[in-house]
Each structure stands twice: as C-alpha cells, then as structure tokens.
Motif scaffolding. Structure first.
Motif, PDB file in Angstrom:
ATOM      1  N   SER A  39      42.132   8.992  44.073  1.00 16.94           N
ATOM      2  CA  SER A  39      41.385   7.743  44.174  1.00 16.94           C
ATOM      3  C   SER A  39      39.933   8.002  43.813  1.00 16.94           C
ATOM      4  O   SER A  39      39.329   8.964  44.264  1.00 16.94           O
ATOM      5  N   GLN A  44      38.333   4.063  49.785  1.00 18.73           N
ATOM      6  CA  GLN A  44      39.744   3.899  50.114  1.00 18.73           C
ATOM      7  C   GLN A  44      40.654   4.727  49.206  1.00 18.73           C
ATOM      8  O   GLN A  44      40.494   4.764  47.996  1.00 18.73           O
ATOM      9  N   ASP A  45      41.638   5.342  49.822  1.00 18.53           N
ATOM     10  CA  ASP A  45      42.727   6.003  49.116  1.00 18.53           C
ATOM     11  C   ASP A  45      43.926   5.051  49.158  1.00 18.53           C
ATOM     12  O   ASP A  45      43.891   4.025  49.841  1.00 18.53           O
ATOM     13  N   PHE A  46      44.965   5.337  48.422  1.00 18.01           N
ATOM     14  CA  PHE A  46      46.163   4.505  48.438  1.00 18.01           C
ATOM     15  C   PHE A  46      47.370   5.373  48.153  1.00 18.01           C
ATOM     16  O   PHE A  46      47.248   6.517  47.723  1.00 18.01           O
ATOM     17  N   MET A  67      48.692  -0.153  50.008  1.00 22.72           N
ATOM     18  CA  MET A  67      47.296  -0.064  50.432  1.00 22.72           C
ATOM     19  C   MET A  67      46.939  -1.305  51.245  1.00 22.72           C
ATOM     20  O   MET A  67      47.640  -2.309  51.201  1.00 22.72           O
ATOM     21  N   ALA A 148      41.017  -1.316  43.558  1.00 19.32           N
ATOM     22  CA  ALA A 148      41.606   0.025  43.567  1.00 19.32           C
ATOM     23  C   ALA A 148      41.124   0.758  42.325  1.00 19.32           C
ATOM     24  O   ALA A 148      40.844   0.144  41.296  1.00 19.32           O
TER      25      ALA A 148
END
Length: 161
Positions: A39, A44-46, A67, A148
C-alpha cells in the motif's frame, strides 16, 4: 505470565506506530509469475489476493479484496502507471463510478463501510507484459482524495506461445 503478555502487546503496538510504511504482501508466486504489492497510502493498508497466479493469463480470474472505506465513493477514478527502471512507460486512467456509470458493485458506498469483493475480474488484455516492473495503481474519489493506492511488483517470465 500476564505481565509478559502485556509487555509484548505494548511492544507490538509501539512497533506498529513506529513503522513508516506498510509491509509487502504476496499476491501470488507460481512457476514463472510473481506478484507482490505494498500500500502506498500512509493511512491504510488493504487485503488483496488472487486464487491462482496462472489464472491471470486466462483473462478472467477470481480475486478477493477487502478494506474499510475512509472516504465515500460517489465517483471513483483509477490511474495506473507501468514503471520500468524508475521510468513511467505506460499510463492508463478511467472513471469507474460516476453519475449514470457504475462499473463496480461498491459505487455509492459511504465512509466507514466495509468494502469486500470476491469474484471474477477480466483485465481486457491478451497477456501480462513479460519482465520485471512496477504497476502503480491509485483510486481517487470525487474529491480527488485517495481511496486506495498500491504499488504492485510483477516478475513475469510466462511463455504465452
């Protein structure tokens, strides 16, 4: 014993907070095709996975993505850059969600909702380019805010002939 568990938990939290970037995740690694992602959104990661690497060459394959949305999606735009040796060699952009246009099931989702997708995806290309390269993908909404963002590292030595 309880004190050591609490201490370990605090150390894990401190490590997570001190980390400045997300870990690299493996999407798939089979025979002559390897795909990893990280990411590039600092907030934020997903989660993202593919059933089988080899299925990508069949043009339609199953993915799973998940997410929590930090921003609502009334409009959604994707921008892809193929990067080889640090230079962008190909750029692609498209509107995925908008007034009268809803290509994806999560168009119209609100901030805080949990986006989960599991199902088929068709790339619309005949083959994945061979070699080692980075595919940078960024999704932005109507306010030009990142929904994202990820950098995919691709190592493809599949023989299509």
């Amino acid at each position: 014993m309880k004190t050591s568990n609490v201490l370990l938990f605090i150390l894990v939290l401190l490590y997570i907070n001190a980390s400045t970037e997300w870990p690299t995740h493996t999407v798939c690694k089979e025979d002559n095709l390897e795909i990893h992602y990280k990411s590039c959104d600092p907030q934020q990661d997903f989660a993202f996975s593919i059933d089988h690497c080899a299925d990508i060459a069949t043009h339609t394959f199953n993915i799973r993505a998940s997410m929590v949305l930090r921003h609502s999606i009334k409009e959604l735009y994707v921008k892809l850059n193929m990067i080889i040796n640090g230079k962008t060699v190909l750029t692609y952009s498209e509107m995925l969600c908008g007034p009268g246009l809803a290509k994806l099931i999560f168009c119209g989702m609100k901030k805080g909702e949990h986006l989960d997708y599991e199902g088929p995806v068709t790339l619309g290309i005949k083959e994945i380019p061979q070699g080692d390269y980075t595919l940078s993908a960024k999704l932005t909404n109507q306010d030009h805010v990142t929904v994202a963002c990820a950098d995919f590292t691709v190592k493809n030595y599949l023989d299509y002939y």
